[in-house]
Scaffold this motif. Structure first.
Motif, mmCIF file in Angstrom:
data_model
loop_
_atom_site.group_PDB
_atom_site.id
_atom_site.type_symbol
_atom_site.label_atom_id
_atom_site.label_comp_id
_atom_site.label_asym_id
_atom_site.label_seq_id
_atom_site.Cartn_x
_atom_site.Cartn_y
_atom_site.Cartn_z
ATOM 1 N N ALA A 68 -15.034 -3.220 8.583
ATOM 2 C CA ALA A 68 -14.602 -4.490 7.911
ATOM 3 C C ALA A 68 -13.482 -4.039 6.476
ATOM 4 O O ALA A 68 -12.652 -4.705 6.490
ATOM 5 N N ARG A 69 -14.168 -3.328 5.739
ATOM 6 C CA ARG A 69 -13.575 -2.948 4.681
ATOM 7 C C ARG A 69 -12.116 -2.457 4.906
ATOM 8 O O ARG A 69 -11.352 -2.681 4.372
ATOM 9 N N ASN A 70 -12.363 -1.322 5.906
ATOM 10 C CA ASN A 70 -11.209 -0.438 6.071
ATOM 11 C C ASN A 70 -9.838 -1.455 6.904
ATOM 12 O O ASN A 70 -8.770 -1.241 6.760
ATOM 13 N N ALA A 71 -10.538 -2.424 7.651
ATOM 14 C CA ALA A 71 -9.592 -3.311 8.495
ATOM 15 C C ALA A 71 -8.894 -4.136 7.154
ATOM 16 O O ALA A 71 -7.754 -4.585 7.469
ATOM 17 N N SER A 72 -9.773 -4.614 6.251
ATOM 18 C CA SER A 72 -9.032 -5.408 5.353
ATOM 19 C C SER A 72 -8.232 -4.722 4.584
ATOM 20 O O SER A 72 -6.855 -5.309 4.326
ATOM 21 N N MET A 73 -8.055 -3.485 4.309
ATOM 22 C CA MET A 73 -7.202 -2.799 3.399
ATOM 23 C C MET A 73 -5.938 -2.458 4.212
ATOM 24 O O MET A 73 -4.933 -2.125 3.801
ATOM 25 N N ALA A 74 -6.244 -2.344 5.581
ATOM 26 C CA ALA A 74 -5.224 -1.998 6.708
ATOM 27 C C ALA A 74 -4.310 -3.516 7.124
ATOM 28 O O ALA A 74 -3.342 -3.232 7.879
ATOM 29 N N ASN A 75 -4.927 -4.461 6.606
ATOM 30 C CA ASN A 75 -4.487 -5.834 6.974
ATOM 31 C C ASN A 75 -4.483 -5.946 8.686
ATOM 32 O O ASN A 75 -3.466 -6.565 9.299
ATOM 33 N N LEU A 76 -5.672 -5.593 9.187
ATOM 34 C CA LEU A 76 -6.222 -5.659 10.478
ATOM 35 C C LEU A 76 -6.922 -6.925 10.711
ATOM 36 O O LEU A 76 -7.691 -6.890 9.944
ATOM 37 N N THR A 77 -6.462 -7.633 11.480
ATOM 38 C CA THR A 77 -7.230 -9.165 11.719
ATOM 39 C C THR A 77 -8.318 -8.704 12.666
ATOM 40 O O THR A 77 -8.201 -8.311 13.917
ATOM 41 N N ILE A 78 -9.674 -9.170 12.621
ATOM 42 C CA ILE A 78 -10.690 -9.139 13.157
ATOM 43 C C ILE A 78 -11.048 -10.538 13.814
ATOM 44 O O ILE A 78 -11.375 -11.293 12.846
ATOM 45 N N ASP A 79 -10.985 -10.702 15.044
ATOM 46 C CA ASP A 79 -11.559 -11.747 15.609
ATOM 47 C C ASP A 79 -13.069 -11.808 15.935
ATOM 48 O O ASP A 79 -13.731 -12.808 15.701
ATOM 49 N N SER A 80 -13.412 -10.533 16.411
ATOM 50 C CA SER A 80 -14.750 -10.559 16.626
ATOM 51 C C SER A 80 -14.995 -8.851 16.350
ATOM 52 O O SER A 80 -14.269 -8.032 16.832
ATOM 53 N N LEU A 81 -16.153 -8.496 15.874
ATOM 54 C CA LEU A 81 -16.683 -7.144 15.898
ATOM 55 C C LEU A 81 -18.129 -7.112 16.174
ATOM 56 O O LEU A 81 -18.964 -7.567 15.575
ATOM 57 N N GLN A 82 -18.385 -6.097 17.035
ATOM 58 C CA GLN A 82 -19.818 -5.840 17.281
ATOM 59 C C GLN A 82 -20.082 -4.317 17.729
ATOM 60 O O GLN A 82 -19.043 -3.561 18.302
ATOM 61 N N THR A 83 -20.898 -3.672 16.857
ATOM 62 C CA THR A 83 -20.961 -2.399 16.957
ATOM 63 C C THR A 83 -22.620 -2.082 17.692
ATOM 64 O O THR A 83 -23.534 -2.597 17.255
ATOM 65 N N THR A 84 -22.874 -1.308 18.682
ATOM 66 C CA THR A 84 -24.027 -0.973 19.360
ATOM 67 C C THR A 84 -24.218 0.364 19.133
ATOM 68 O O THR A 84 -23.476 1.410 19.356
ATOM 69 N N VAL A 123 -7.233 1.766 16.174
ATOM 70 C CA VAL A 123 -7.941 3.225 16.448
ATOM 71 C C VAL A 123 -7.829 4.035 15.042
ATOM 72 O O VAL A 123 -8.531 4.803 14.865
ATOM 73 N N GLU A 124 -6.569 3.917 14.305
ATOM 74 C CA GLU A 124 -6.643 4.255 13.049
ATOM 75 C C GLU A 124 -7.660 3.713 12.025
ATOM 76 O O GLU A 124 -8.332 4.627 11.194
ATOM 77 N N VAL A 125 -8.107 2.423 11.974
ATOM 78 C CA VAL A 125 -9.219 2.102 11.166
ATOM 79 C C VAL A 125 -10.664 2.760 11.776
ATOM 80 O O VAL A 125 -11.434 2.933 10.903
ATOM 81 N N ALA A 126 -10.614 2.850 13.058
ATOM 82 C CA ALA A 126 -11.793 3.042 13.746
ATOM 83 C C ALA A 126 -12.071 4.659 13.111
ATOM 84 O O ALA A 126 -13.194 5.135 12.808
ATOM 85 N N THR A 129 -13.121 4.814 9.579
ATOM 86 C CA THR A 129 -14.187 4.358 9.533
ATOM 87 C C THR A 129 -15.134 5.459 9.877
ATOM 88 O O THR A 129 -16.190 5.636 9.023
ATOM 89 N N HIS A 130 -15.038 6.309 11.062
ATOM 90 C CA HIS A 130 -15.914 7.339 10.997
ATOM 91 C C HIS A 130 -15.877 8.695 9.834
ATOM 92 O O HIS A 130 -16.824 9.052 9.873
ATOM 93 N N ARG A 131 -14.852 8.774 9.474
ATOM 94 C CA ARG A 131 -14.782 9.791 8.436
ATOM 95 C C ARG A 131 -15.213 9.099 7.048
ATOM 96 O O ARG A 131 -15.915 9.882 6.191
ATOM 97 N N ARG A 132 -15.541 7.591 6.768
ATOM 98 C CA ARG A 132 -15.784 7.194 5.544
ATOM 99 C C ARG A 132 -17.223 6.754 5.484
ATOM 100 O O ARG A 132 -17.800 6.584 4.336
ATOM 101 N N CYS A 133 -17.697 6.567 6.465
ATOM 102 C CA CYS A 133 -19.038 5.709 6.656
ATOM 103 C C CYS A 133 -20.175 6.936 6.294
ATOM 104 O O CYS A 133 -20.304 8.017 6.985
#
Length: 158
Positions: A68-84, A123-126, A129-133
């Motif tokens: 969510a943080r990375n999406a905000s910085m990249a101006n990526l709009t999230i309608d829904s986000l779910q991680t399993t 994909v870029e935000v994902a 995320t994996h690098r920064r988490c």
């Protein structure tokens, strides 16, 4: 903005955990109280998640917040986000049976997102995320981490 000086950028997390009875414990994390127990099938009272439940949930929590943080910085709009997050480990390791270790063998992280933005941006935000988490960064040093990304109902390679 964070500086490059190591000492002033360090963060510490602390949990004070007290055994209340049997296998039931309470943890104090900042101003929050968390409860933990084992299922009745292994002589717990089932009053809360197990330590491994909290462990695997922390993977999903961390991925979501960093995504969510990375999406905000990249101006990526999230309608829904779910991680399993799904972890696999061998319970024989709890009792030193057959020399099995109790560590997680694999952890799979599947992120499902819906958005109107381009898939490549997701994909870029994902990947960021994996690098920064911090949870991912720690676990990937010791455990096979498998990542899956689903954008608008379609599996997308990372």
């Amino acid at each position: 903005m964070l500086s490059n000086k190591g000492a002033d950028t360090l963060s510490t997390n602390r949990a004070e955990v007290k055994l209340i009875s049997g296998q039931y414990s309470e943890a104090r994390v900042r101003t929050f109280t968390l409860v933990q127990d084992e299922p009745e099938s292994v002589w717990g009272t089932g009053k809360g998640p197990t330590p491994t439940d909290f462990f695997i949930a922390s993977v999903g929590f961390c991925e979501n917040v960093i995504f969510a943080r990375n999406a905000s910085m990249a101006n990526l709009t999230i309608d829904s986000l779910q991680t399993t997050a799904t972890g696999t480990w061998d319970r024989r390791g709890l009792f030193d049976i057959d020399g099995v270790k109790p560590s997680f063998k694999t952890i799979t992280v599947e992120t499902k997102i819906t958005t109107k933005d381009p898939v490549q941006k997701v994909v870029e935000v994902a990947n960021q995320t994996h690098r920064r988490c911090p949870v991912h960064a720690t676990l990937s040093r010791a455990t096979e981490m498998i990542f899956r990304l689903n954008v608008n109902g379609q599996n997308v390679p990372l």
